[in-house]
Scaffold this motif. Structure first.
Motif, mmCIF file in Angstrom:
data_model
loop_
_atom_site.group_PDB
_atom_site.id
_atom_site.type_symbol
_atom_site.label_atom_id
_atom_site.label_comp_id
_atom_site.label_asym_id
_atom_site.label_seq_id
_atom_site.Cartn_x
_atom_site.Cartn_y
_atom_site.Cartn_z
ATOM 1 N N GLY A 158 7.516 -82.567 47.216
ATOM 2 C CA GLY A 158 9.386 -82.433 47.326
ATOM 3 C C GLY A 158 9.722 -83.138 46.494
ATOM 4 N N PRO A 159 10.628 -83.842 46.377
ATOM 5 C CA PRO A 159 11.556 -85.058 45.654
ATOM 6 C C PRO A 159 10.510 -85.882 45.651
ATOM 7 N N GLY A 160 10.381 -86.486 44.296
ATOM 8 C CA GLY A 160 9.695 -88.122 44.322
ATOM 9 C C GLY A 160 8.294 -87.432 43.744
ATOM 10 N N ALA A 161 7.634 -86.115 43.971
ATOM 11 C CA ALA A 161 6.137 -85.793 44.224
ATOM 12 C C ALA A 161 6.018 -86.400 41.912
ATOM 13 N N TYR A 162 4.748 -86.630 42.192
ATOM 14 C CA TYR A 162 4.325 -87.213 41.230
ATOM 15 C C TYR A 162 2.807 -86.820 41.105
ATOM 16 N N ASN A 163 2.384 -86.538 40.308
ATOM 17 C CA ASN A 163 0.823 -86.852 39.398
ATOM 18 C C ASN A 163 -0.528 -87.960 39.566
#
Length: 329
Positions: free
Chosen positions: A284-289
């Motif tokens: 979703g929004p704000g997902a990151y590696n």
């Protein structure tokens, strides 16, 4: 006693030096060829460019392409590197294991230890000679392998901390070789026959090396974490040379969505197939590696730590071997 030890082992040393000379005759032309290709592809300049924080994406992508070209050209040498890792244990098998086991198996220890020399002095001279020769060979091997493997490690994404290449260079081969010889000597005091001592040396060396590399090495120093957005593929260059222990994609609340993977989409959040970036795994929004890694600049601290472990083990095994000699009839 020193003269006698030299007479007993001079042929063994000669054969070892011939073997190292043959190895050098094989590896030096390959190393020169790799260096020529490395320079021809402009990779020395890429190494310095990628070390800068302000390198432009076009240069970074071009360098990544050149690194891949070099790696594809010499990827068959990975098998050679695996074979080179076993050289320290060969020194342990043919220098350490027979040292005591052959004497006891042939019964010559009864003569050697009753000629005014004594077991302790015999052990100090014999062990000292073998350890000195081993140390000299290991230093030469470590320097030679550091020269040979350097282009491969600079081109590899994981750099010098990667498995296999870490074991080939620096001062770690000194620790491995001393440990292998000490392990062979100690095994000879326990089994007192050469073939069983060699078999135990091989099995124990592989077991200890694997345990240290897999279980201990990743924790020599606390690992660091790095996060970066799923948008912006140019950020991949930032971890070149780092040893990535774990990675994945996390949602904004920190929940792991997919382990051992990355999502890199162009700015704007649109995936190559036209959908929203990360939608296929529920990002979703704000997902990151997210990455857990050991930074590239820890190579030498890790080398010193690992070498210290194996040198300490070697010293302990030699001490136990001297004590065991007193119980051999």
């Amino acid at each position: 006693m020193i003269w006698l030890a030299w007479r007993q082992h001079r042929k063994q040393l000669l054969f070892t030096l011939v073997g190292f000379a043959a190895l050098a005759a094989l590896m030096i032309p390959i190393g020169l060829s790799m260096r020529h290709s490395f320079t021809e592809l402009g990779l020395p300049n890429c190494v310095s460019q990628l070390a800068r924080s302000d390198v432009d994406p076009v240069t970074a992508n071009g360098c990544e392409s050149a690194f891949r070209q070099f790696t594809n050209r010499y990827q068959s040498l990975n098998l050679v590197a695996v074979l080179l890792v076993v050289l320290p244990v060969l020194v342990g098998l043919f220098w350490g294991a027979p040292l005591v086991a052959r004497e006891v198996e042939h019964g010559t220890h009864r003569f050697a230890w009753t000629q005014g020399v004594g077991r302790t002095r015999w052990a100090l001279v014999k062990f000292g000679l073998v350890v000195t020769v081993t140390l000299a060979l290991a230093i030469g091997y470590g320097l030679g392998m550091a020269w040979w493997v350097s282009p491969l490690t600079q081109a590899a994404h994981e750099g010098r901390l990667g498995f296999i290449v870490f074991d080939l260079q620096g001062i770690a081969p000194i620790g491995y070789t001393l440990f292998a010889v000490a392990l062979g000597i100690f095994a000879g005091t326990l089994w007192r026959r050469m073939l069983p001592a060699m078999g135990v040396t091989l099995a124990a060396f592989i077991g200890v090396r694997a345990a240290v590399a897999i279980l201990a090495r990743p924790h020599y120093q606390p690992a660091l974490t790095r996060t970066f957005p799923i948008e912006g593929a140019d950020l991949l260059r930032e971890d070149r040379g780092n040893w990535v222990l774990a990675s994945g994609v996390r949602n904004a609340d920190g929940k792991m969505l997919a382990a051992d993977t990355r999502i890199m989409c162009p700015p704007g959040g649109q995936a190559p197939d036209g959908g929203r970036c990360g939608a296929d795994i529920g990002a979703g929004p704000g997902a990151y590696n997210w990455e857990l890694y050991q930074p590239a600049d820890r190579f030498w601290p890790f080398q010193w730590i690992e070498t210290g472990i194996f040198v300490a083990l070697a010293a302990l095994l030699l001490y136990l071997a001297v004590r065991r000699l007193r119980r051999i009839a």
